[in-house]
Structures are given as structure tokens and as C-alpha cells.
Design an enzyme around this catalytic site. Structure first.
Site, short mmCIF file in Angstrom:
data_model
loop_
_atom_site.label_atom_id
_atom_site.label_comp_id
_atom_site.label_asym_id
_atom_site.label_seq_id
_atom_site.Cartn_x
_atom_site.Cartn_y
_atom_site.Cartn_z
CG HIS A 149 -2.11 0.77 0.88
ND1 HIS A 149 -2.88 0.85 0.14
CD2 HIS A 149 -1.56 2.94 2.15
CE1 HIS A 149 -3.57 2.39 0.93
NE2 HIS A 149 -2.77 3.12 1.05
CB CYS A 150 1.71 3.35 -2.68
SG CYS A 150 2.63 4.72 -3.01
CB VAL A 151 1.93 5.85 2.57
CG1 VAL A 151 2.21 4.51 3.47
CG2 VAL A 151 3.26 6.74 2.20
N GLY A 154 -1.98 6.87 -1.39
CA GLY A 154 -2.74 7.25 -0.78
C GLY A 154 -3.40 5.37 -2.10
CD GLN A 155 -5.86 2.80 -6.42
OE1 GLN A 155 -6.40 4.03 -6.03
NE2 GLN A 155 -5.22 2.81 -7.37
#
Length: 314
Positions: A149-151, A154-155
Site C-alpha cells: 500500500h503506497c502511503v 493513497g492506494q
């Protein structure tokens, strides 16, 4: 589920932060290109390269308060602005398609598929999940070939949007490198003044220098963006190198952390094709170029068991 329906707070906040930083670095680069006298057109003959002025920065430099960039465009400025537009267009385009391409199992018909090796069951989604699929508690859904999950975006990064994620951070790396090259003159100005506590604090803690009134706001902006470019470049370099290694070996971040090496390693060319598509050699140039993925994100070809050898990633 449409894009607008997925624009929740968890997606908007990191996207806004990433967009603000990208916009600030881009505006600073445009200012440097337009204000650098070495890139200004010159009518004199024999004074240097065609379309490249040889005068250095003025005595106050680019950090002078109230300095006005020249509006005259020359060949070198057009080249720099075109390169900047190419990099920025790829960053924005890949980011938009990364968000638009939903990698989750929603909309994927699984009921008529026979359960095979590697399949599991998600008690949160109440659905059977294929191999390399796992649940994301931030996105609240199972993701096909979930990587992480790429912070910052956001997805989740999964089967459908891995290409755009990888191309986006690749152009981010290129853009930050380009920004550092353009900002080299700023660091040279600091070195010409001599290494002092004032210059060191300005480079390390520009916020403190601004609050205490030691520097003006324009100087703070240039120092802050320059620091951001250097720190961001180091971070993105390590992140990009890590994902290129995963791409080369046909791994995901979750498989790497679990030590499951070699299960889906089909050779570097096929590994790259699984992520970037059949036209992987063109996918880096523009996010709009079609490059169809060979798989569906549900079934994956595996290497023979005899070829599975536990190896280190680096």
C-alpha cells in the site's frame, strides 16, 4: 467503483501532499530556467555556444530578493522547458492512471474458476482469493498481485496499476535529478560565500532561519525546495532500486518480505513483461501508449520446483 467514489480522506490527503511538493519543485525549476542568464539568447557572435549566454549570475545571484526572470526565450530555454514538460507530464499521467486502474478483486468474476494451488479465503471480503492476492486493511479490499500500500499515492500497488506506479517513480527520480542539476548554482553560491554557520543552518534548517528572521521568504523557498530535491532524490533512488530488483526477479514486496524467492521468476524479460506489458520497452516513454498485460492477475505461471532456490535479493 468509480474514481470519484473512491476519493476518500485516505486517498485525498497523500495525493494533495504529493501534488503540492511536485508543483513547488516544478515552479522552482521553471523559475531557475527563466532566470538563469546563461540560458538567455544572445545576439553576440563568437561569445559562446549558439543561444547560450556566457554571463554568470549577477552579484546578488538567483536568491536576490525581487529578482525578475528574463522573459526572452532562447533555444536552450525551450529545450529545458520541453524536457521539464515531458518529465512532469509522465509523472502526472502515470499518477492519474495509477489511481484510475483499480487493482482489487471488485468486478473480477471468480466464481467459475476452479480453485487451484495458492488460493485462499478472505474472511473480511468473504471471497476466495487467487494466488499472490492479499487483503489491504487501508483500502478495505483484496488486491490482485498485491505488492504494498503506497502511503504517498493513497492506494495499493497491484496487478492492474504496477506499470504506472513504477513508471511514475522512475520519472520522479529523473525529475529530482534534473532539479538538483538546475539547483547546483544555488549550492555553488553558498560555497563561494564560504561555509559558515549561517549557510549550514540555511541548508539544514531553513524553517528555523525563516522564523528567526535570518533570511527572507524567497531565500527560504529556494533553500527549502533545494533541500527537498536532495532528500527526495536519495529516498526515491533507494525505493526505485528496490523495486527494479523486485521486477528483475519477478517478486512482490510481500513475497520478498516472506522469503518466497524464485516461485514466479520466469527470466528478466518475461518478468518485465508481466508488469509493463508486451510493449515494455515503450511503456516508460508515455503512460498513454498501449501495452497489454499478458496475464489476468488471477493465474500465474510458476517455475518448476527444482528451480526454486532461496537467494538474496541484493
Amino acid at each position: 467503483m468509480g474514481v470519484l467514489e473512491r476519493f476518500e480522506l485516505a486517498l485525498c490527503v497523500p495525493l494533495c501532499m504529493t501534488s503540492v511538493m511536485t508543483l513547488s519543485v516544478s515552479l522552482e525549476m521553471v523559475y531557475v530556467i527563466l532566470s538563469d542568464p546563461r540560458l538567455a539568447p544572445t545576439p553576440r557572435v563568437g561569445s559562446g555556444a549558439p543561444g547560450l549566454a556566457t554571463e554568470p549570475w549577477g552579484p546578488e545571484g538567483i536568491l536576490a530578493v525581487g529578482a525578475t526572470p528574463g522573459l526572452a526565450l532562447g533555444a536552450w530555454r525551450v529545450i529545458h522547458l520541453t524536457l521539464l514538460a515531458f518529465i512532469l507530464g509522465n509523472i502526472v499521467g502515470n499518477l492519474c492512471l495509477f489511481i484510475r486502474r483499480n487493482p482489487s478483486i471488485r468486478g473480477v468474476f471468480l466464481s467459475d474458476r476452479s480453485l487451484g494451488q495458492g488460493w485462499g479465503y478472505c474472511y473480511v471480503c468473504e471471497s476466495h482469493t487467487p494466488q499472490r492476492c492479499s487483503h489491504c486493511y487501508d483500502c478495505k479490499v483484496c488486491v490482485l498481485r498485491r505488492d504494498h500500500h503506497c502511503v504517498f499515492f493513497g492506494q495499493c500497488v497491484g496487478h492492474a496499476n504496477y506499470r504506472y506506479f513504477l513508471c511514475c517513480i522512475s520519472h520522479l527520480w529523473l525529475g529530482l535529478l534534473y532539479a538538483i542539476v538546475l539547483n547546483t548554482e544555488i549550492f555553488i553560491e553558498f560555497l563561494q560565500e564560504g561555509v559558515s554557520l549561517h549557510s549550514l543552518f540555511l541548508l539544514i534548517m531553513p524553517w528555523a532561519m525563516l522564523i528567526t528572521g535570518q533570511v527572507s521568504f524567497p531565500v527560504f523557498c529556494f533553500a527549502f525546495v533545494a533541500d527537498t530535491c536532495v532528500v527526495g532524490f536519495l529516498f526515491v533512488s533507494a525505493f526505485l532500486l528496490f523495486h527494479l530488483q523486485l521486477l528483475w526477479r519477478g517478486l512482490t514486496t510481500k513475497e520478498w518480505s516472506a522469503g518466497r524467492y524464485g516461485l514466479y521468476d520466469l527470466g528478466w524479460r518475461r518478468n518485465v513483461t508481466q508488469v509493463l506489458g508486451e510493449r515494455w520497452y515503450l511503456a516508460w516513454l508515455c503512460p498513454l501508449l498501449p501495452s497489454e498485460l499478458p496475464g489476468d492477475g488471477v493465474t500465474f505461471e510458476m517455475r518448476p520446483l527444482a528451480a526454486h532456490k532461496p537467494t538474496n535479493l541484493f
